[in-house]
Design a protein around this motif. Structure first.
Motif, short mmCIF file in Angstrom:
data_model
loop_
_atom_site.label_atom_id
_atom_site.label_comp_id
_atom_site.label_asym_id
_atom_site.label_seq_id
_atom_site.Cartn_x
_atom_site.Cartn_y
_atom_site.Cartn_z
N GLU A 275 0.91 -1.12 0.13
CA GLU A 275 -0.16 0.16 0.02
C GLU A 275 0.79 1.22 -0.04
O GLU A 275 0.52 2.21 -0.67
CB GLU A 275 -0.88 0.19 1.25
CG GLU A 275 -1.95 -1.00 1.31
CD GLU A 275 -2.78 -0.92 -0.05
OE1 GLU A 275 -3.39 0.22 -0.22
OE2 GLU A 275 -3.26 -1.76 -0.67
N ASN B 32 1.12 4.18 -2.62
CA ASN B 32 0.89 5.59 -2.32
C ASN B 32 2.16 6.60 -2.48
O ASN B 32 2.22 7.59 -2.17
CB ASN B 32 0.52 5.77 -0.97
CG ASN B 32 -0.21 7.20 -0.74
OD1 ASN B 32 -0.83 7.59 -1.43
ND2 ASN B 32 0.00 7.45 0.65
N GLY C 3 0.39 7.48 4.70
CA GLY C 3 -1.05 7.92 4.38
C GLY C 3 -1.49 8.58 5.84
O GLY C 3 -2.63 9.12 5.76
#
Length: 288
Positions: A43, A47, A52
Motif C-alpha cells: 500500500e 501511495n 497515509g
C-alpha cells in the motif's frame, strides 16, 4: 467451587515457531519513522512511498524516482562507465564504494540520462542517498556537468533531483572542486537559454545545497525536506540564538524566497509536465 471459577490462570509467553516466521514474509509491513503508523508495504508503494497518516515522504532510490517521473520505457542512461577512484588512498574508501555498488546496483550516487516526461524530451539527473549518502565526489560532479552540457547542446530542459549529505570527504579538495565545475556547466546552459529545474528532496545539504541544487531557473522541493548547508547545532552555536522549529525545511525556505514551490510527490510529475509544456513554446494545437 466458585473459588475455582475465578482462579487466576497462569499465562505463558509464546515464541513464534520457525515455520510461523516463514509464513509472514519479511518487509510486509512498514513503520513510518515520523509518526509510527504501521502500513502494508504494498500500500505504501501504491501511495508513492508517502505515509497515509502523516504525509511523510520516504526517500526514493534513483530507479524508483525515474520510474515515477519519466514516461515508461523512455529513458536512456548516460555515462554508465564512470566509476569513482580513490585519489587520496583514503582508508577503506575503495571497499565502501564496492559495498555500495553491490547494495544499490548503481555505479555512483547519481543517475543521469535523457527521456520524455509527458512526451516532452528532457535531460534528467537523480541523486541516490543510498550510495555514500548521496555525497558529491569527482564522478558525481562530472556526470552532472556532462548532463548539463548535453542539455545545452540538445536544447533539452535539465531536470535534476538532489538528495545529498554534501561533498564527499574521502576525496578532499577534489570533491569541493565539483561545486565550481557543476555551477560553471549550469552557467553555460543558462547562456544557451536552456531551462534548468532543480528539485530538492530530503535531505539536500552541504556543498550540494551550496552549488547546483540552488541554481535552478525554477527551484522546487518535496514537503518537509531537510535543506541547508551546515547543521542546525553548528549554526545555533555560531549565532548564539535558538533557531525556529521549521528551520532548514522546504516550507521555511519557501517562506523566505529560496524556493518557488513545495510540491507533494503525488503532484510532482504533473507539475513538471506543466512547466515543460509552458517552456516548450507550443500552442494547444502542438505548433510552435
Amino acid at each position: 467451587m466458585f473459588k475455582d471459577l475465578f482462579r487466576k490462570q497462569k499465562r505463558y509467553a509464546t515464541i513464534p515457531s520457525e515455520q510461523a516466521k516463514k509464513e509472514i514474509p519479511e518487509g510486509i509491513m512498514k513503520k513510518c519513522p515520523n509518526c509510527g503508523h504501521i502500513m502494508i508495504a504494498k500500500e505504501l508503494e501504491k501511495n508513492l512511498k508517502v505515509c497515509g497518516n502523516c504525509d511523510h515522504h520516504y526517500s526514493l532510490s534513483a530507479p524508483e524516482r525515474i520510474r515515477m517521473i519519466v514516461d515508461e520505457g523512455n529513458f536512456f542512461e548516460y555515462d554508465t562507465d564512470l566509476i569513482s577512484d580513490d585519489p587520496l588512498s583514503f582508508p577503506n574508501y575503495s571497499k565502501k564504494l564496492e559495498a555500495d555498488r553491490e547494495k544499490t546496483r548503481l555505479n555512483e550516487a547519481v543517475v543521469t540520462g535523457e527521456g520524455t516526461i509527458g512526451g516532452y524530451p528532457a535531460v534528467v539527473g537523480v541523486m541516490d542517498s543510498r550510495f555514500r549518502m548521496g555525497s558529491m565526489g569527482s564522478v558525481v560532479g562530472e556526470k552532472i556537468a556532462r548532463a548539463a552540457d548535453r542539455a545545452a547542446t540538445k536544447g533539452y530542459p535539465f531536470i535534476l533531483f538532489s538528495a545529498s549529505g554534501g561533498a564527499r570527504m574521502q576525496e578532499g579538495v577534489l570533491s569541493l572542486m565539483q561545486m565550481a565545475k557543476t555551477s560553471a556547466a549550469l552557467e553555460r546552459m543558462h547562456r544557451a537559454r536552456v531551462l534548468f529545474v532543480s528539485i530538492l528532496t530530503n535531505p539536500t545539504t552541504g556543498g550540494v545545497s551550496a552549488s547546483f541544487s540552488s541554481l535552478g531557473d525554477i527551484n522546487l522541493a518535496e514537503p518537509r525536506a531537510l535543506i541547508g548547508f551546515a547543521g542546525r547545532r553548528v549554526i545555533e552555536q555560531t549565532v548564539r540564538q535558538k533557531l525556529p522549529e521549521d528551520f532548514q525545511t522546504s516550507e521555511f525556505l519557501l517562506k523566505h524566497g529560496q524556493l518557488d514551490q513545495v510540491v507533494h510527490r503525488a503532484e510532482l510529475r504533473e507539475t513538471l509536465i506543466r512547466i515543460l509544456d509552458f517552456h516548450s513554446g507550443r500552442d494547444h494545437d502542438g505548433d510552435h
